[in-house]
Motif scaffolding. Sequence first.
Motif, PDB file in Angstrom:
ATOM      1  N   CYS A 245      51.200  -0.457   1.338  1.00  0.00           N
ATOM      2  CA  CYS A 245      50.833  -1.317   2.468  1.00  0.00           C
ATOM      3  C   CYS A 245      51.613  -2.633   2.486  1.00  0.00           C
ATOM      4  CB  CYS A 245      49.330  -1.583   2.479  1.00  0.00           C
ATOM      5  SG  CYS A 245      48.697  -2.376   0.990  1.00  0.00           S
ATOM      6  N   LEU A 246      51.887  -3.210   1.317  1.00  0.00           N
ATOM      7  CA  LEU A 246      52.633  -4.475   1.285  1.00  0.00           C
ATOM      8  C   LEU A 246      54.084  -4.271   1.717  1.00  0.00           C
ATOM      9  CD1 LEU A 246      51.210  -5.982  -2.023  1.00  0.00           C
ATOM     10  CD2 LEU A 246      50.784  -6.796   0.306  1.00  0.00           C
ATOM     11  N   ASP A 247      54.659  -3.111   1.370  1.00  0.00           N
ATOM     12  CA  ASP A 247      56.013  -2.800   1.836  1.00  0.00           C
ATOM     13  C   ASP A 247      56.031  -2.595   3.349  1.00  0.00           C
ATOM     14  OD1 ASP A 247      57.145  -2.925  -0.687  1.00  0.00           O
ATOM     15  OD2 ASP A 247      56.748  -0.814  -1.118  1.00  0.00           O
ATOM     16  N   VAL A 248      55.018  -1.920   3.858  1.00  0.00           N
ATOM     17  CA  VAL A 248      54.930  -1.710   5.311  1.00  0.00           C
ATOM     18  C   VAL A 248      54.802  -3.054   6.026  1.00  0.00           C
ATOM     19  CG1 VAL A 248      53.557  -0.708   7.184  1.00  0.00           C
ATOM     20  CG2 VAL A 248      53.930   0.594   5.085  1.00  0.00           C
ATOM     21  N   GLU A 249      53.992  -3.932   5.479  1.00  0.00           N
ATOM     22  CA  GLU A 249      53.802  -5.251   6.091  1.00  0.00           C
ATOM     23  C   GLU A 249      55.109  -6.034   6.121  1.00  0.00           C
ATOM     24  OE1 GLU A 249      52.999  -9.526   6.261  1.00  0.00           O
ATOM     25  OE2 GLU A 249      53.810  -8.425   4.541  1.00  0.00           O
ATOM     26  N   SER A 250      55.852  -6.008   5.008  1.00  0.00           N
ATOM     27  CA  SER A 250      57.138  -6.722   4.951  1.00  0.00           C
ATOM     28  C   SER A 250      58.143  -6.121   5.926  1.00  0.00           C
ATOM     29  CB  SER A 250      57.703  -6.674   3.529  1.00  0.00           C
ATOM     30  OG  SER A 250      56.842  -7.331   2.626  1.00  0.00           O
ATOM     31  N   PHE A 251      58.173  -4.791   5.998  1.00  0.00           N
ATOM     32  CA  PHE A 251      59.098  -4.108   6.899  1.00  0.00           C
ATOM     33  C   PHE A 251      58.774  -4.440   8.352  1.00  0.00           C
ATOM     34  CE2 PHE A 251      60.323  -0.531   9.558  1.00  0.00           C
ATOM     35  CZ  PHE A 251      61.636  -0.302   9.162  1.00  0.00           C
ATOM     36  N   ALA A 252      57.491  -4.368   8.700  1.00  0.00           N
ATOM     37  CA  ALA A 252      57.086  -4.641  10.079  1.00  0.00           C
ATOM     38  C   ALA A 252      57.396  -6.077  10.473  1.00  0.00           C
ATOM     39  CB  ALA A 252      55.588  -4.360  10.241  1.00  0.00           C
ATOM     40  N   GLU A 253      57.211  -6.997   9.554  1.00  0.00           N
ATOM     41  CA  GLU A 253      57.518  -8.403   9.844  1.00  0.00           C
ATOM     42  C   GLU A 253      59.015  -8.612  10.022  1.00  0.00           C
ATOM     43  OE1 GLU A 253      55.857 -12.667   8.287  1.00  0.00           O
ATOM     44  OE2 GLU A 253      56.325 -11.171   6.758  1.00  0.00           O
ATOM     45  N   ALA A 254      59.823  -7.957   9.188  1.00  0.00           N
ATOM     46  CA  ALA A 254      61.280  -8.121   9.267  1.00  0.00           C
ATOM     47  C   ALA A 254      61.842  -7.570  10.569  1.00  0.00           C
ATOM     48  CB  ALA A 254      61.941  -7.431   8.072  1.00  0.00           C
ATOM     49  N   TYR A 255      61.246  -6.498  11.088  1.00  0.00           N
ATOM     50  CA  TYR A 255      61.772  -5.857  12.293  1.00  0.00           C
ATOM     51  C   TYR A 255      60.981  -6.209  13.554  1.00  0.00           C
ATOM     52  CZ  TYR A 255      65.200  -3.106   9.754  1.00  0.00           C
ATOM     53  OH  TYR A 255      66.288  -2.720   8.994  1.00  0.00           O
ATOM     54  N   GLY A 256      60.049  -7.133  13.443  1.00  0.00           N
ATOM     55  CA  GLY A 256      59.302  -7.576  14.618  1.00  0.00           C
ATOM     56  C   GLY A 256      58.438  -6.493  15.236  1.00  0.00           C
ATOM     57  N   LEU A 257      57.875  -5.604  14.403  1.00  0.00           N
ATOM     58  CA  LEU A 257      57.020  -4.520  14.891  1.00  0.00           C
ATOM     59  C   LEU A 257      55.576  -5.017  14.863  1.00  0.00           C
ATOM     60  CD1 LEU A 257      58.786  -1.701  12.829  1.00  0.00           C
ATOM     61  CD2 LEU A 257      59.108  -2.208  15.262  1.00  0.00           C
ATOM     62  N   SER A 258      55.161  -5.662  15.939  1.00  0.00           N
ATOM     63  CA  SER A 258      53.894  -6.396  15.939  1.00  0.00           C
ATOM     64  C   SER A 258      52.678  -5.502  15.716  1.00  0.00           C
ATOM     65  CB  SER A 258      53.741  -7.178  17.254  1.00  0.00           C
ATOM     66  OG  SER A 258      53.817  -6.297  18.359  1.00  0.00           O
ATOM     67  N   GLU A 259      52.646  -4.312  16.334  1.00  0.00           N
ATOM     68  CA  GLU A 259      51.486  -3.440  16.181  1.00  0.00           C
ATOM     69  C   GLU A 259      51.382  -2.925  14.750  1.00  0.00           C
ATOM     70  OE1 GLU A 259      51.280  -0.347  19.049  1.00  0.00           O
ATOM     71  OE2 GLU A 259      51.322  -1.691  20.782  1.00  0.00           O
ATOM     72  N   LEU A 260      52.499  -2.507  14.183  1.00  0.00           N
ATOM     73  CA  LEU A 260      52.490  -2.030  12.797  1.00  0.00           C
ATOM     74  C   LEU A 260      52.134  -3.163  11.845  1.00  0.00           C
ATOM     75  CD1 LEU A 260      53.018   0.298  10.831  1.00  0.00           C
ATOM     76  CD2 LEU A 260      55.418  -0.403  10.769  1.00  0.00           C
ATOM     77  N   LEU A 261      52.636  -4.369  12.121  1.00  0.00           N
ATOM     78  CA  LEU A 261      52.319  -5.529  11.287  1.00  0.00           C
ATOM     79  C   LEU A 261      50.822  -5.802  11.294  1.00  0.00           C
ATOM     80  CD1 LEU A 261      53.246  -7.957   9.584  1.00  0.00           C
ATOM     81  CD2 LEU A 261      53.599  -9.212  11.723  1.00  0.00           C
ATOM     82  N   GLU A 262      50.214  -5.719  12.468  1.00  0.00           N
ATOM     83  CA  GLU A 262      48.769  -5.944  12.577  1.00  0.00           C
ATOM     84  C   GLU A 262      47.997  -4.903  11.779  1.00  0.00           C
ATOM     85  OE1 GLU A 262      45.307  -6.039  16.055  1.00  0.00           O
ATOM     86  OE2 GLU A 262      47.419  -6.191  16.615  1.00  0.00           O
ATOM     87  N   GLU A 263      48.428  -3.634  11.875  1.00  0.00           N
ATOM     88  CA  GLU A 263      47.724  -2.577  11.145  1.00  0.00           C
ATOM     89  C   GLU A 263      47.893  -2.731   9.639  1.00  0.00           C
ATOM     90  OE1 GLU A 263      47.882   1.461  12.446  1.00  0.00           O
ATOM     91  OE2 GLU A 263      48.470   0.891  14.487  1.00  0.00           O
ATOM     92  N   ALA A 264      49.083  -3.114   9.210  1.00  0.00           N
ATOM     93  CA  ALA A 264      49.320  -3.296   7.777  1.00  0.00           C
ATOM     94  C   ALA A 264      48.506  -4.469   7.236  1.00  0.00           C
ATOM     95  CB  ALA A 264      50.804  -3.517   7.518  1.00  0.00           C
TER      96      ALA A 264
END
Length: 699
Positions: A245-264
């Motif tokens: 989950c922490l990797d997903v959160e970092s990835f989503a933040e780096a690529y501006g994927l707001s929905e995935l960032l919120e879920e992570a």
Amino acid sequence: LTDLTLTAEDGSSFSVHSLILAAVSAFILDKLKEKNMGHSYNTQGKVTTWSVHMDNEVDKIGLQAVIEFAYSGDVSILNRHTLTQIKTAAKVLEVPRLLDLCNNINATKEDQCPKTEQGKISTEVHLKNTLRSIERLLEDKVGCDVILELDGISFLHRIILAASSDYFRGMFTCGMRESHQACIALPFVPACELEALIGWSYSGTLHLSWDCVFEITCTALQLQFQPASLLCLKFMREEMEINSCLDVESFAEAYGLSELLEEANDFILRNFREVSATAKFQDLPAQKLLDLLRCDGLCVPSELTVFRAVISWIQADPEERLAHAAVLMSGVRFPLMTFREFREVRAINLRMECFADKEVELYGSALKEFGFSLPKSDEYCRIRRPKDVLCVVGGDQLDPDVGKRIPSQDIWFANSLRNGTGLVKEIEWRRLGEIPDKPKFRHGVAVMNGRLFVAGGCYFYAKNNIMTSAYYNPVTNTWKRLADMQEPRSNFSLVVHEERLYAIGGDKEIDANTDSVEMYKPDSNSWLVHPLDQALSGYGVSALNGGIFISGGFNCKYVCLVSMVLYHPERGSVYLADMSFDRAQHCMEALRGRLYVAGGVCNLRKFYTNQLACEVYDPVTDSWADFSSLPVPHVGSASAVLEEKLYVLGGYCQDDYSESGLVHRFDPGLQRWETMGKLPGAVTDIKACLLHLPQQFRH
């Protein structure tokens, strides 16, 4: 990128992609092989057009049908008047799948030939067949018109790359230099990830794991493989776990994927205790950790968990991180701790200060906050608002005088979950509305496609007070009356299975239960009957892994059962391993691939008594295991799974008929029950479900 012109007998012509036609037509495939004979690919580095003129048997209608079928798997112009023309074209062009479709048509109307289920080819099946054919063309290097320099030389088809990737579509169709080149180098793209995406383009299959998903997603986003990137993001959402989950959160933040960032972020907050025990947690930046600590939605058993997480993060590199200790401790809500918990704070803080070269004063500020702040204020409570809300519907309130019992019409929902001092927790309940018609209890409730369905139940205790009515609420404060069930039933459950509602068994009158099962079809607003192999009521039911599981309940003599049944609407009942304990009027919910059973009553000589023992069923091994017993009886209670925790709500005590308005929650991670406060209204014979509410209900 069309390269083939097909001309019918009347001169009508169609521009198509030869590769797509060759995937369904043996005739076009042979022509393409003849054209490719002598070289493996088009050496000119651009699309070269060619043509095929059909003989007099194939007219415009037939040719148009073959082309439509090749691209979509369907033929919209297929009817009685065009059947002969289309069948002729299918024969001449050697399209066996279209010929099978024509041969399986059952002409039942004057102007239309409806497809039978036997002859119908779904879009998904057609696509898979077409892709398999194109894969074989790739293996034989037939029709290849571009080379990509990866680890070696790969012969490919421009049309497949363009159909899969907006990047390649632009490259080949917008006049770029590469559109005229036979060989293309992409030195900035990792070969391994690009090969995986090209493999997906031809096969429709993308093999993902946590070892490769981030790299493949990066390449898919870079080269605009949109469908593939969506598959990758779906994998991250659905397979997210404690260690990723922490990797997903970092990835989503780096690529501006707001929905995935919120879920992570939400996953991290929900599972903070487990996440804080991982090695990756120790690598969090101090500011990110502070943001998590200060979030109201942080979900922890007690505030001591938060404090321990901060200590473990600091101790990973005390020389560098002690400087952040004071500000991080400001995110710990010390007033929510008990005196016993705070003694651990004191011991650890004093130990930590020994690591510092200079004095680091932590205990004094923590003590001040612990002793002089107001723990009841919202500033210190952890207030979590889950995306889906826990709803309780209807129910009854016990009274020795039956005439004074008042069944409920109310629907309540849990707007927020609150963590107070120590283990003190409570639910903030809000009233959503009322059930239409009459108050009810021992009814059925289910949520399907975002709609709340309520069916059957009782409105009092007389013989004729059992109902057949059914309603749904599309969360617009309006209700719609559905077709009545064919039988009145109470003490039963509604369960959702394959986009259908099933009303299973139950009591059809006082002291008489039924074996009937009714299936509701929303598209026809009707109920169909498929019986059980015995009368049953007061059971537990849940849908899991594509099956409907039924545990325990009362048989026709109102004896509590130990059975576990896998029920199929067409094939009937298959008996699985028995439970360790008999029970009825209990709960059963699916959680993490297993079925958790709790509460209810059991047989004891000639009378019933409370069943406190709980057990969990593993469908893989067809076996049961015990888990922590309930702290108090819950007979006729409701249940639901919210954020991977099992909730058991209300009910009564069989031994003295006292009500239990308590809500208990089982956390599989902690392996214990937590008290979550009390219900707002009726507490027995209620039903619970999860519902997604519009935001205006949550303020």
